[in-house]
Design an enzyme around this catalytic site. Structure first.
Site, mmCIF file in Angstrom:
data_model
loop_
_atom_site.group_PDB
_atom_site.id
_atom_site.type_symbol
_atom_site.label_atom_id
_atom_site.label_comp_id
_atom_site.label_asym_id
_atom_site.label_seq_id
_atom_site.Cartn_x
_atom_site.Cartn_y
_atom_site.Cartn_z
ATOM 1 N N CYS A 151 -11.965 8.549 3.279
ATOM 2 C CA CYS A 151 -10.739 8.831 2.513
ATOM 3 C C CYS A 151 -11.061 9.465 1.165
ATOM 4 O O CYS A 151 -10.158 9.930 0.472
ATOM 5 C CB CYS A 151 -9.937 7.559 2.295
ATOM 6 S SG CYS A 151 -9.367 6.827 3.819
ATOM 7 N N HIS A 157 -6.280 7.036 -4.697
ATOM 8 C CA HIS A 157 -6.077 7.111 -3.242
ATOM 9 C C HIS A 157 -5.053 6.035 -2.873
ATOM 10 O O HIS A 157 -5.097 4.917 -3.373
ATOM 11 C CB HIS A 157 -7.406 6.877 -2.523
ATOM 12 C CG HIS A 157 -7.254 6.645 -1.058
ATOM 13 N ND1 HIS A 157 -6.462 7.441 -0.271
ATOM 14 C CD2 HIS A 157 -7.761 5.683 -0.241
ATOM 15 C CE1 HIS A 157 -6.512 6.988 0.978
ATOM 16 N NE2 HIS A 157 -7.281 5.918 1.013
ATOM 17 N N ASN A 182 -1.145 5.118 4.250
ATOM 18 C CA ASN A 182 -2.462 5.637 3.884
ATOM 19 C C ASN A 182 -2.716 6.915 4.692
ATOM 20 O O ASN A 182 -2.956 6.845 5.889
ATOM 21 C CB ASN A 182 -3.518 4.574 4.181
ATOM 22 C CG ASN A 182 -4.931 5.024 3.839
ATOM 23 O OD1 ASN A 182 -5.168 6.209 3.582
ATOM 24 N ND2 ASN A 182 -5.862 4.095 3.854
HETATM 25 O O1 UT7 Z 1 -8.440 4.221 2.847
HETATM 26 C C1 UT7 Z 1 -9.273 3.114 2.843
HETATM 27 C C2 UT7 Z 1 -8.957 2.319 4.029
HETATM 28 N N1 UT7 Z 1 -8.449 1.025 4.018
HETATM 29 C C3 UT7 Z 1 -8.025 0.249 3.014
HETATM 30 O O2 UT7 Z 1 -8.029 0.548 1.874
HETATM 31 C C4 UT7 Z 1 -7.570 -1.124 3.401
HETATM 32 C C5 UT7 Z 1 -7.914 -2.160 2.377
HETATM 33 N N2 UT7 Z 1 -7.421 -3.446 2.756
HETATM 34 C C6 UT7 Z 1 -6.120 -3.787 2.692
HETATM 35 O O3 UT7 Z 1 -5.287 -2.993 2.311
HETATM 36 C C7 UT7 Z 1 -5.750 -5.201 3.025
HETATM 37 O O4 UT7 Z 1 -6.930 -5.966 3.210
HETATM 38 C C8 UT7 Z 1 -4.859 -5.327 4.303
HETATM 39 C C9 UT7 Z 1 -3.477 -4.774 4.017
HETATM 40 C C10 UT7 Z 1 -5.501 -4.575 5.453
HETATM 41 C C11 UT7 Z 1 -4.709 -6.793 4.680
HETATM 42 O O5 UT7 Z 1 -4.211 -7.541 3.600
HETATM 43 P P1 UT7 Z 1 -4.923 -8.923 3.180
HETATM 44 O O6 UT7 Z 1 -4.109 -9.514 2.118
HETATM 45 O O7 UT7 Z 1 -6.350 -8.580 2.836
HETATM 46 O O8 UT7 Z 1 -4.804 -9.755 4.481
HETATM 47 P P2 UT7 Z 1 -5.975 -10.439 5.323
HETATM 48 O O9 UT7 Z 1 -6.832 -9.424 5.972
HETATM 49 O O10 UT7 Z 1 -6.602 -11.439 4.428
HETATM 50 O O11 UT7 Z 1 -5.138 -11.155 6.455
HETATM 51 C C12 UT7 Z 1 -4.219 -12.165 6.164
HETATM 52 C C13 UT7 Z 1 -3.563 -12.621 7.468
HETATM 53 C C14 UT7 Z 1 -4.531 -12.768 8.626
HETATM 54 O O12 UT7 Z 1 -4.172 -13.926 9.316
HETATM 55 P P3 UT7 Z 1 -5.073 -15.254 9.203
HETATM 56 O O13 UT7 Z 1 -6.425 -14.839 9.702
HETATM 57 O O14 UT7 Z 1 -5.063 -15.592 7.743
HETATM 58 O O15 UT7 Z 1 -4.336 -16.207 10.077
HETATM 59 C C15 UT7 Z 1 -4.234 -11.564 9.492
HETATM 60 O O16 UT7 Z 1 -4.458 -11.826 10.858
HETATM 61 O O17 UT7 Z 1 -2.578 -11.649 7.871
HETATM 62 C C16 UT7 Z 1 -2.783 -11.335 9.251
HETATM 63 N N3 UT7 Z 1 -2.371 -9.969 9.500
HETATM 64 C C17 UT7 Z 1 -1.091 -9.621 9.721
HETATM 65 N N4 UT7 Z 1 0.040 -10.336 9.814
HETATM 66 C C18 UT7 Z 1 1.174 -9.680 10.036
HETATM 67 C C19 UT7 Z 1 -3.138 -8.862 9.501
HETATM 68 N N5 UT7 Z 1 -2.373 -7.778 9.747
HETATM 69 C C20 UT7 Z 1 -1.098 -8.234 9.894
HETATM 70 C C21 UT7 Z 1 0.127 -7.603 10.149
HETATM 71 N N6 UT7 Z 1 1.239 -8.355 10.204
HETATM 72 N N7 UT7 Z 1 0.221 -6.263 10.301
#
Ligand code: UT7
Length: 330
Positions: free
Chosen positions: A117, A257, A287
């Site tokens: 990215c 970004h 994104n």
């Molecule tokens: O361009 C560069 C590419 N990528 C990025 O910059 C992404 C960077 N990361 C992020 O933006 C965030 O980490 C995310 C938006 C991907 C996730 O947010 P988070 O606050 O870090 O959530 P998490 O990964 O800690 O997950 C929290 C919970 C998990 O459940 P458990 O394991 O705590 O029970 C996930 O399974 O949320 C769950 N989860 C969802 N729930 C509902 C993950 N995706 C989803 C979803 N809907 N779409």
């Protein structure tokens, strides 16, 4: 024999996003998620999705044409096309060559640049060097993505985050100080597997098995990428400000970004910037990887927010892991 370096300025900008809008509520029908979760965790409300028959070069050409028109340049005047993308039309040839042909840029060289990215930042810095040395007079830099085509629409960890789009800028020599002031490009391959497409390359060539195991889609450890992004974004911005001889208080606009509004806000906090100085479009486009920064830039120019003489810093981060920043006086 030493030669004077030439300032590179942005002479025109152009963008393109596909017409189809995909709302969070529609994703609720595909995976176990909710509009509330997506908005609160990422800030995304909707994203654009390219048509099945639209490849990345189609989006890139639309943005490139608009940027050339905006710069008042003919395609024949382009010396070099750099297309930053993670979603090339094909493994080879370079998407930039397909763009070159479709634009009718018959005097241009063309290559793709892969830096996750951060690709647009890398391409802008690279293009500016061709201008600086006098090797080229007109460089078309494009960030274009068709992420919907490599998204696993059954994986809620990733499918809610990405969108399609393209943005382009035309770089030209300038005698003014309204130019690219500084840049910094960084990488840390130790984090390569935090964000990658496992199969389809020489490590794991595509087979029925790899396709069956969804290895031709984006795989991401979101939490690790999040922590990395928060750590590096502010730092990269500070580095290019220092290289340009500017302080944080000189900064008029910050274009991060657009991956997650929480990452954007954390970077703004570190820089001590009020959100009025931070450009945001993640809510409407998700994104869009290499397209996110030029999309946000164009929006701010169209609305008259960025004005002549403003100091602008753009910062990217992404797969690689890579990160980098560019400081520009507009
Ligand atoms: O361009 C560069 C590419 N990528 C990025 O910059 C992404 C960077 N990361 C992020 O933006 C965030 O980490 C995310 C938006 C991907 C996730 O947010 P988070 O606050 O870090 O959530 P998490 O990964 O800690 O997950 C929290 C919970 C998990 O459940 P458990 O394991 O705590 O029970 C996930 O399974 O949320 C769950 N989860 C969802 N729930 C509902 C993950 N995706 C989803 C979803 N809907 N779409």
């Amino acid at each position: 024999m030493s030669r004077e370096l030439i300032n590179a300025g942005i002479a025109g900008t152009g963008t393109y996003v596909p017409e189809r809008v995909l709302y969070n509520s529609q994703l609720e029908e595909l995976v176990d998620t909710s509009d509330e979760w997506i908005r609160s965790r990422s800030g995304i409300r909707e994203r654009r999705i390219a048509r099945p028959d639209q490849a990345t070069s189609d989006l890139a050409v639309a943005a490139g044409e608009r940027a050339l028109e905006n710069a008042g340049m003919a395609p024949e005047e382009v010396d070099l096309i750099i297309t930053a993308t993670n979603t090339p039309d094909m493994f080879f040839p370079a998407t930039a060559c397909l763009v070159q042909e479709k634009l009718g840029a018959k005097n241009a060289g063309a290559f793709d640049l892969a830096a996750g990215c951060t690709g647009f930042i890398y391409a802008l810095a690279t293009g500016s060097q061709f201008i600086a040395t006098g090797s080229c007079r007109t460089v078309l830099v494009i960030g274009a993505e068709n992420l919907s085509k490599i998204t696993n629409w059954k994986d809620r960890n990733t499918c809610v985050l990405f969108g399609d789009g393209a943005g382009a800028v035309v770089l030209r020599p300038t005698v003014e100080d309204r130019c690219i002031l500084s840049f910094k490009l960084r990488a840390d391959g130790a984090g390569a597997l935090h964000l990658h497409m496992p199969a389809g390359g020489s490590r794991q060539p595509a087979t029925r098995e790899t396709v069956g195991q969804n290895k031709h889609y984006i795989h991401m450890n979101g939490r690790e990428v999040f922590k990395f992004a928060v750590r590096v974004m502010g730092e990269a911005a500070e580095e290019v400000l220092a290289l340009a001889g500017l302080s944080k208080s000189d900064l008029d606009f910050f274009i991060p970004h657009q991956a997650n509004i929480r990452i954007v806000k954390a970077a703004a906090r570190r820089l001590g910037l009020p959100m009025e100085k931070v450009l945001v479009n993640v809510d409407r486009y998700g994104n869009t990887s290499t397209a996110s920064i030029p999309l946000a830039l164009e929006e701010a120019l169209q609305s008259g927010r960025i004005k002549k003489g403003d100091n602008v810093v753009m910062v990217g981060f992404g797969a690689g892991l890579t990160w980098g920043a560019v400081a520009i006086k507009w």
